[in-house]
Design a protein around this motif. Sequence first.
Motif, short mmCIF file in Angstrom:
data_model
loop_
_atom_site.label_atom_id
_atom_site.label_comp_id
_atom_site.label_asym_id
_atom_site.label_seq_id
_atom_site.Cartn_x
_atom_site.Cartn_y
_atom_site.Cartn_z
N LEU A 262 0.82 -1.20 0.00
CA LEU A 262 0.00 0.00 0.00
C LEU A 262 0.86 1.26 0.00
O LEU A 262 2.03 1.24 0.41
N GLN B 33 -0.35 5.23 1.18
CA GLN B 33 -1.46 6.09 1.61
C GLN B 33 -2.80 5.39 1.46
O GLN B 33 -3.76 5.92 0.92
N GLU B 34 -2.82 4.14 1.93
CA GLU B 34 -4.03 3.29 1.94
C GLU B 34 -4.51 2.90 0.54
O GLU B 34 -5.59 2.35 0.39
N ARG B 35 -3.70 3.14 -0.47
CA ARG B 35 -4.05 2.74 -1.83
C ARG B 35 -3.18 1.55 -2.22
O ARG B 35 -1.96 1.59 -2.09
N GLU B 36 -3.82 0.49 -2.70
CA GLU B 36 -3.07 -0.72 -3.05
C GLU B 36 -2.34 -0.52 -4.37
O GLU B 36 -2.94 -0.15 -5.38
N GLU C 106 1.17 -2.94 8.41
CA GLU C 106 -0.11 -2.40 8.84
C GLU C 106 -1.16 -3.49 8.67
O GLU C 106 -1.66 -3.72 7.57
N CYS D 242 2.99 -1.05 4.09
CA CYS D 242 2.78 0.29 3.55
C CYS D 242 4.12 0.93 3.22
O CYS D 242 5.08 0.84 4.00
#
Length: 267
Positions: free
Chosen positions: A30, A32-35, A62, A67
């Motif tokens: 990931l 910034q929480e984007r895969e 995480e 991440c």
Amino acid sequence: MNALSLDPNWCAALLARAEQPPQAPRVPLLWQEREIGSIEPALPLALGRLAAVDGTALLCREGQAYCVRGPLGDSLQRLALALRAAGLAHAWRDEQLAVCDVHGVPLASVERAVVRVLGIATRAVHLVGFDTRGHVWLQQRAFDKPNDPGLWDTLMGGMVAAGDTLDTALERETWEEAGLRLEALQDLHQAGWVHQRRPAGDGTRHGYLVEDIAWSRCVLPDGLVPSNQDGEVERFECVPPDEVAARLQQGLFTDEAALILMQALDA
């Protein structure tokens, strides 16, 4: 020729090879929480502690994912160099490929040599060329290619680099590999897609291939003959479809080319 000329068992095996789970468990990668990809959980341990530009750990666990910290382009460059130093990168090309999220939004770019170990999705273009008789133009890959040396391929196949569109990649790769300008070709059109999700077969440890291939077809007018420009092709041949089918079932082609030609020769 149509699909009846190909052994159904051979076709089924080819399709099965294109869709395989990883050989070892992988977790999402990931930013910034984007895969943006996937890695084997043991990989960060193998690389040791890598620091982002702000001094924090570059890869942080995480939950069930890892991440990437820091500005994505810079962090991926640091990660690529660490993978290279650890002997975990493929052939280094100084070629940047796009890094996108799961919706296809480009976020950064990364060295081509590490996309498989990071499970980053890639795109490629291929061109299936026919002559006016319906014979098929093929290339034999150079014997010093890092991937699939000496195997047979479509008229042209190449990666979509960072900043490319499918059209610009098709134009560039067709010239570099076959010495052909698109405007000289007849009935050129995008004809289909091939999708692969399988363990990387290029010798990369910890690698997983995720790739979508847009393939086009065209007719080369009489007298127009491909000529390699970049040294990556051993030779070209133009052969009847039944000979293509025979070579396919003898295992003489890359799997990517076989998947494409299976579609093209059924049209």
